[in-house]
Design a protein around this motif. Structure first.
Motif, PDB file in Angstrom:
ATOM      1  N   GLY A 170      87.438 -16.311 -17.708  1.00  0.00           N
ATOM      2  CA  GLY A 170      86.954 -16.753 -18.917  1.00  0.00           C
ATOM      3  C   GLY A 170      87.700 -18.401 -18.523  1.00  0.00           C
ATOM      4  O   GLY A 170      88.430 -18.435 -18.221  1.00  0.00           O
ATOM      5  N   ASN A 171      87.000 -19.620 -19.396  1.00  0.00           N
ATOM      6  CA  ASN A 171      86.813 -19.984 -18.926  1.00  0.00           C
ATOM      7  C   ASN A 171      88.405 -21.153 -19.490  1.00  0.00           C
ATOM      8  O   ASN A 171      89.213 -21.368 -18.905  1.00  0.00           O
ATOM      9  CB  ASN A 171      85.408 -21.235 -19.239  1.00  0.00           C
ATOM     10  CG  ASN A 171      84.709 -21.698 -18.194  1.00  0.00           C
ATOM     11  OD1 ASN A 171      84.711 -20.783 -17.613  1.00  0.00           O
ATOM     12  ND2 ASN A 171      83.569 -22.385 -19.673  1.00  0.00           N
ATOM     13  N   GLY A 172      88.212 -20.075 -20.998  1.00  0.00           N
ATOM     14  CA  GLY A 172      89.920 -20.470 -21.320  1.00  0.00           C
ATOM     15  C   GLY A 172      91.260 -20.402 -20.488  1.00  0.00           C
ATOM     16  O   GLY A 172      91.960 -21.092 -20.689  1.00  0.00           O
ATOM     17  N   ASP A 173      91.254 -18.856 -19.734  1.00  0.00           N
ATOM     18  CA  ASP A 173      92.078 -18.571 -18.954  1.00  0.00           C
ATOM     19  C   ASP A 173      92.313 -19.315 -17.739  1.00  0.00           C
ATOM     20  O   ASP A 173      93.385 -19.411 -17.467  1.00  0.00           O
ATOM     21  CB  ASP A 173      91.839 -16.813 -18.620  1.00  0.00           C
ATOM     22  CG  ASP A 173      92.083 -16.277 -19.753  1.00  0.00           C
ATOM     23  OD1 ASP A 173      92.602 -16.096 -20.834  1.00  0.00           O
ATOM     24  OD2 ASP A 173      91.884 -15.348 -19.836  1.00  0.00           O
ATOM     25  N   ILE A 174      90.833 -19.398 -17.754  1.00  0.00           N
ATOM     26  CA  ILE A 174      91.386 -20.633 -16.225  1.00  0.00           C
ATOM     27  C   ILE A 174      91.577 -21.994 -16.753  1.00  0.00           C
ATOM     28  O   ILE A 174      92.801 -22.670 -15.633  1.00  0.00           O
ATOM     29  CB  ILE A 174      89.390 -21.018 -16.013  1.00  0.00           C
ATOM     30  CG1 ILE A 174      88.801 -19.415 -15.062  1.00  0.00           C
ATOM     31  CG2 ILE A 174      89.584 -22.185 -15.021  1.00  0.00           C
ATOM     32  CD1 ILE A 174      87.182 -20.083 -15.085  1.00  0.00           C
ATOM     33  N   ALA A 175      91.353 -22.592 -17.863  1.00  0.00           N
ATOM     34  CA  ALA A 175      91.690 -23.763 -17.505  1.00  0.00           C
ATOM     35  C   ALA A 175      93.348 -23.597 -18.289  1.00  0.00           C
ATOM     36  O   ALA A 175      93.625 -24.609 -17.070  1.00  0.00           O
ATOM     37  CB  ALA A 175      91.238 -24.253 -18.822  1.00  0.00           C
TER      38      ALA A 175
END
Length: 455
Positions: A43-48
């Motif tokens: 997910g985008n949150g974990d990626i960032a």
């Protein structure tokens, strides 16, 4: 007959490959990792958050730079770090999650699936962090080796060559490798396998460069640990090591005693705030399907749009910025460059609202933003040089680059969670508001009128 260490080797044999090798791991760790994890379902949150933490070695790099001087030679550090990074890329190739463990539905459609457990990527993240640590150490050693192996005239002559090959590594890392991964995704129909093969190709290439450097890097007599005492007794070497550590401590003390230091630190942390948020979500935005607010581009198309067209525009912006600063000086350049860095971010607000499918429009918007960023970033680099001027200039500049890395790390870590909360349109509205931070710190920063102007 001359000893091997005394033989003068042409800088053309190793300067281009050394700085090409310096750039590749940086772009793999900080850019390719985002695209790869996105395609594999994180997910985008974990990626960032997790890729943002990969900036940390560049933030704390000044803390261990003295040990690169004291322990072994710069050549040893360069080659050793390249060996470690070659092995790390190979381990990444075999550590990616099996496609069956992600989401069969998302995998078959070629779309990233949010919410994939981070534990599936734990080993890959650890290896990337080791790569980041080795890459930051390699930066210290390579720059030091460059100054030791070349005389002042050669250093001046090859500074443009090293910059050119570093930029070429950017095109290779963000463009060519991503295009290759996208083509392999189409060929294999298996995203994990495609990225494994891509990372294996990178490992083989980097290992080849490492082997080449073992034989091609010169062995300058000046490249010795604790150089001034290399022929002395152990007591003399120990005394010199202590002197280096004292100077290291003095670096921090004198830096934070500089006039206007806290304003300078705030400037270094906030000047690039819009871009710091934007850069972590730019590739996920390009990759996410239209139904999720993105543009739905294929992996290989992202490699062309951002990794090639965008990088070329960024480079051109930096070149034009350098020319402008040399004519106007930093003080007169500051406002045009600050606005150039901040305002082009608005093109992504337009893209998130309109969601155009025309690649010409998308390429133009990305190129416009990256050119503006390259032009505006010139003022940031010049200001760091300006603030570092004086005693301990090199060490103070190194501390400034640590704040530069921190300015990207902290906003980048939370960018994904903010995007998931706000959506892409809301997120890019927030980025637009952050332009006020760039304008605010530019309003208060002080620079001598003639600094940076060509005489």
């Amino acid at each position: 007959m001359k000893r091997n260490s005394d033989i003068k080797r042409s800088p053309w044999l190793w300067v281009p490959t050394l700085y090409f090798a310096e750039g590749i791991p940086y772009f793999i760790v900080n850019v390719i990792s985002v695209i790869m994890f996105k395609k594999l379902g994180m997910g985008n949150g974990d990626i960032a958050m997790y890729t943002g933490l990969l900036y940390l070695p560049w933030v704390i790099k000044p803390l261990w730079s003295p040990f690169v001087d004291i322990i072994r030679t710069k050549r040893w550090w360069v080659v050793s770090m390249q060996v470690i990074m070659s092995a790390a890329f190979a381990v990444v190739a075999f550590s990616l999650p099996d496609p069956a463990s992600i989401s069969i539905a998302g995998e078959s459609s070629g779309e990233a699936v949010s919410g994939t457990p981070v534990s599936l990527f734990s080993l890959t993240l650890v290896i990337f962090w080791i790569t980041a640590l080795a890459s930051a150490t390699h930066d210290i050693a390579a720059d030091g080796f460059y100054m030791l192996a070349l005389d002042h005239g050669e250093q001046s002559f090859f500074v443009g060559i090293r910059s050119t090959f570093y930029r070429l590594s950017s095109v290779f890392g963000q463009g060519v490798l991503v295009v290759v991964a996208g083509l392999l995704e189409t060929k294999f129909g298996n995203i994990s396998l495609a990225w494994s093969v891509t990372m294996l190709i990178c490992a083989v290439l980097f290992a080849s460069i490492t082997v080449y450097h073992i034989f091609s890097l010169p062995k300058p007599a000046a490249d010795s640990p604790v150089r001034s005492a290399v022929h002395g007794s152990d007591m003399e070497k120990s005394a010199h090591a202590e002197e280096i550590m004292r100077e290291f401590g003095q670096t921090f003390v004198t830096f934070f005693r500089k006039k206007g230091v806290w304003l300078a630190v705030v400037f270094m942390l906030l000047y690039r705030l819009p871009e710091a948020f934007l850069v972590k979500m730019l590739n996920p935005f390009l990759l996410d399907p239209v139904s999720r607010g993105g543009l739905g581009l294929a992996t290989e198309t992202v490699g062309i749009v951002y990794g090639t067209v965008g990088v070329i525009a960024l480079t051109l912006g930096g070149i034009v910025g350098g020319i402008a600063a040399s004519r106007w000086g930093l003080r007169k350049s500051m406002w045009p460059m600050a606005l150039s860095l901040a305002l082009p971010c608005l093109v992504f607000l337009y893209l998130s609202i309109a969601q155009p499918s025309n690649l010409g429009v998308i390429n133009f918007c990305v190129a416009f933003d990256q050119f503006g960023y390259g032009f505006g970033f010139t003022a940031y680099m010049l200001y760091m040089m300006y603030f570092s001027d004086g005693e301990f200039k090199t060490s103070h500049y190194s501390l400034c680059t640590a704040f530069m890395a921190l300015s990207m790390m902290l906003p980048g870590m939370v960018a994904g969670y903010l995007q998931e909360w706000l959506g892409y349109v809301g997120f890019f509205w927030m980025v637009a508001v952050c332009c006020l931070a760039t304008i605010g710190v530019t309003l208060f920063v002080k620079v001598e009128p003639e600094y940076g102007k060509s005489k």
